[in-house]
Design a protein around this motif. Structure first.
Motif, PDB file in Angstrom:
ATOM      1  N   CYS A  44       1.161  -1.304  -0.019  1.00 50.09           N
ATOM      2  CA  CYS A  44      -0.219  -0.381  -0.124  1.00 50.09           C
ATOM      3  C   CYS A  44       0.262   1.696   0.034  1.00 50.09           C
ATOM      4  N   LYS A  45       0.120   2.641  -0.247  1.00 46.86           N
ATOM      5  CA  LYS A  45       1.274   3.373   0.002  1.00 46.86           C
ATOM      6  C   LYS A  45       0.748   3.954   0.597  1.00 46.86           C
ATOM      7  N   ILE A  46       0.864   4.580   1.449  1.00 49.96           N
ATOM      8  CA  ILE A  46       0.331   5.055   2.649  1.00 49.96           C
ATOM      9  C   ILE A  46       1.881   5.882   3.323  1.00 49.96           C
ATOM     10  N   ASN A  47       1.546   7.116   3.513  1.00 48.78           N
ATOM     11  CA  ASN A  47       1.906   8.444   3.856  1.00 48.78           C
ATOM     12  C   ASN A  47       2.566   8.159   5.096  1.00 48.78           C
ATOM     13  N   TYR A  48       4.035   9.017   6.025  1.00 46.27           N
ATOM     14  CA  TYR A  48       3.522   9.162   7.295  1.00 46.27           C
ATOM     15  C   TYR A  48       2.773  10.596   7.635  1.00 46.27           C
ATOM     16  N   CYS A  49       2.322   9.939   8.923  1.00 44.88           N
ATOM     17  CA  CYS A  49       0.908  11.651   9.114  1.00 44.88           C
ATOM     18  C   CYS A  49       2.076  12.403   9.079  1.00 44.88           C
ATOM     19  N   SER A  50       1.754  13.754   9.019  1.00 49.43           N
ATOM     20  CA  SER A  50       2.918  14.401   9.170  1.00 49.43           C
ATOM     21  C   SER A  50       2.149  15.894  10.603  1.00 49.43           C
ATOM     22  N   GLN A  58     -10.728  19.230  11.246  1.00 49.31           N
ATOM     23  CA  GLN A  58     -11.897  19.747  10.636  1.00 49.31           C
ATOM     24  C   GLN A  58     -12.526  18.934   9.663  1.00 49.31           C
ATOM     25  N   LYS A  59     -12.386  17.502  10.689  1.00 50.45           N
ATOM     26  CA  LYS A  59     -13.336  17.117  10.463  1.00 50.45           C
ATOM     27  C   LYS A  59     -13.393  16.457   8.699  1.00 50.45           C
ATOM     28  N   THR A  60     -12.565  15.713   7.652  1.00 53.76           N
ATOM     29  CA  THR A  60     -12.140  15.705   6.562  1.00 53.76           C
ATOM     30  C   THR A  60     -11.255  15.135   6.396  1.00 53.76           C
ATOM     31  N   ASP A  61     -10.875  14.508   5.093  1.00 50.01           N
ATOM     32  CA  ASP A  61     -10.045  13.127   4.846  1.00 50.01           C
ATOM     33  C   ASP A  61      -8.633  13.638   4.537  1.00 50.01           C
ATOM     34  N   CYS A  62      -7.554  12.829   5.512  1.00 52.07           N
ATOM     35  CA  CYS A  62      -6.483  13.468   4.904  1.00 52.07           C
ATOM     36  C   CYS A  62      -6.375  13.631   3.835  1.00 52.07           C
ATOM     37  N   VAL A  63      -5.238  15.007   4.007  1.00 47.65           N
ATOM     38  CA  VAL A  63      -4.249  15.479   2.821  1.00 47.65           C
ATOM     39  C   VAL A  63      -3.598  14.996   2.103  1.00 47.65           C
ATOM     40  N   HIS A  64      -2.944  13.252   2.841  1.00 43.26           N
ATOM     41  CA  HIS A  64      -2.356  13.004   1.621  1.00 43.26           C
ATOM     42  C   HIS A  64      -2.851  12.347   0.649  1.00 43.26           C
ATOM     43  N   GLY A  65      -4.384  11.528   0.750  1.00 39.07           N
ATOM     44  CA  GLY A  65      -4.703  11.286  -0.601  1.00 39.07           C
ATOM     45  C   GLY A  65      -4.002   9.603  -0.595  1.00 39.07           C
ATOM     46  N   ASP A  66      -3.320   9.242   0.275  1.00 42.84           N
ATOM     47  CA  ASP A  66      -2.986   8.401  -0.154  1.00 42.84           C
ATOM     48  C   ASP A  66      -4.033   6.708   0.232  1.00 42.84           C
ATOM     49  N   LYS A  97       3.000   0.755  12.509  1.00 40.01           N
ATOM     50  CA  LYS A  97       2.956   1.808  13.166  1.00 40.01           C
ATOM     51  C   LYS A  97       2.627   3.259  11.576  1.00 40.01           C
ATOM     52  N   VAL A  98       3.404   3.625  11.281  1.00 39.21           N
ATOM     53  CA  VAL A  98       2.810   4.429  10.431  1.00 39.21           C
ATOM     54  C   VAL A  98       0.987   3.929   9.760  1.00 39.21           C
ATOM     55  N   LEU A  99       0.326   3.322   9.791  1.00 38.42           N
ATOM     56  CA  LEU A  99      -0.656   2.419   9.485  1.00 38.42           C
ATOM     57  C   LEU A  99      -1.465   3.319  10.869  1.00 38.42           C
ATOM     58  N   ILE A 100      -0.833   2.676  11.952  1.00 40.74           N
ATOM     59  CA  ILE A 100      -1.638   2.988  13.372  1.00 40.74           C
ATOM     60  C   ILE A 100      -1.502   4.128  13.217  1.00 40.74           C
ATOM     61  N   ASP A 101      -1.067   5.093  13.100  1.00 41.94           N
ATOM     62  CA  ASP A 101      -0.647   6.783  13.194  1.00 41.94           C
ATOM     63  C   ASP A 101      -2.070   7.368  12.437  1.00 41.94           C
ATOM     64  N   ARG A 102      -1.875   7.118  11.173  1.00 40.76           N
ATOM     65  CA  ARG A 102      -2.853   7.472  10.121  1.00 40.76           C
ATOM     66  C   ARG A 102      -4.006   7.234  10.518  1.00 40.76           C
TER      67      ARG A 102
END
Length: 179
Positions: A44-50, A58-66, A97-102
């Motif tokens: 999967c393409k999963i970016n780190y949480c920034s 803002q209760k919206t989707d993540c800006v990463h869009g992955d 860990k990246v998945l959990i954070d996201r």
């Protein structure tokens, strides 16, 4: 009653020891009549949480869009979540860990889950796995009404496939059947 089971394989290698234990858990859960989906996180393409806070504040989707845009709804929809990782330096894999954070964007919606953990490690004792379990349990404590239901310990394995000679394979299959 058939349940929706989501297996999150945090191994960096397909056919690695924790991934093979996922397959056995899946086989047992399917034999018991459950619907099972396995996600191999490495694919999967999963970016780190920034930590920008946009999703949460803002209760919206993540800006990463992955790929997390597809994974989180699956986590919300599942009755059972299985989190599997090889153990590196007494910690879970970076992929896991990246998945959990996201999941921060919607973690409060990942509720009422039965949770199972699968660990594969070169170490031979369960006590040395407590740090990894503490990480999983810390995450689980943030999910509303999540309940730990079982742990599979694939201990004393290092090379890919070594777990196939371990009693952990049957334990994983039996735990899957008991979902």
């Amino acid at each position: 009653m058939s349940k929706k089971v989501l297996i999150l394989s945090g191994s960096p290698r397909k056919g690695g020891n924790s991934d093979l234990l996922c397959d056995e858990f899946m086989r047992g859960a399917q034999e018991a009549g459950n619907s099972v989906e396995k996600i191999f996180i490495q694919d999967c393409k999963i970016n780190y949480c920034s930590a920008c806070g946009v999703c949460y504040m803002q209760k919206t989707d993540c800006v990463h869009g992955d790929d997390m845009a597809e994974i989180i709804p699956q986590m919300i929809d599942a009755d059972v979540i299985v989190m599997a990782t090889p153990v590196y330096f007494y910690a879970m894999s970076g992929q896991m860990k990246v998945l959990i954070d996201r999941t921060i964007s919607r973690f409060l919606e990942i509720k009422d889950k039965d949770m199972y953990f699968i660990l594969a490690a070169h170490a031979n004792d369960r006590e040395s796995m407590e740090k990894v379990l503490a990480g999983f349990r810390g995450y689980m404590a943030c999910l509303p009404n999540a309940k730990e239901q079982g742990i599979v310990y694939g201990l004393g394995v290092f090379g890919a496939g070594e777990v196939e000679r371990s009693p952990a394979m049957e334990e994983a299959r039996e735990m899957g059947r008991a979902v």
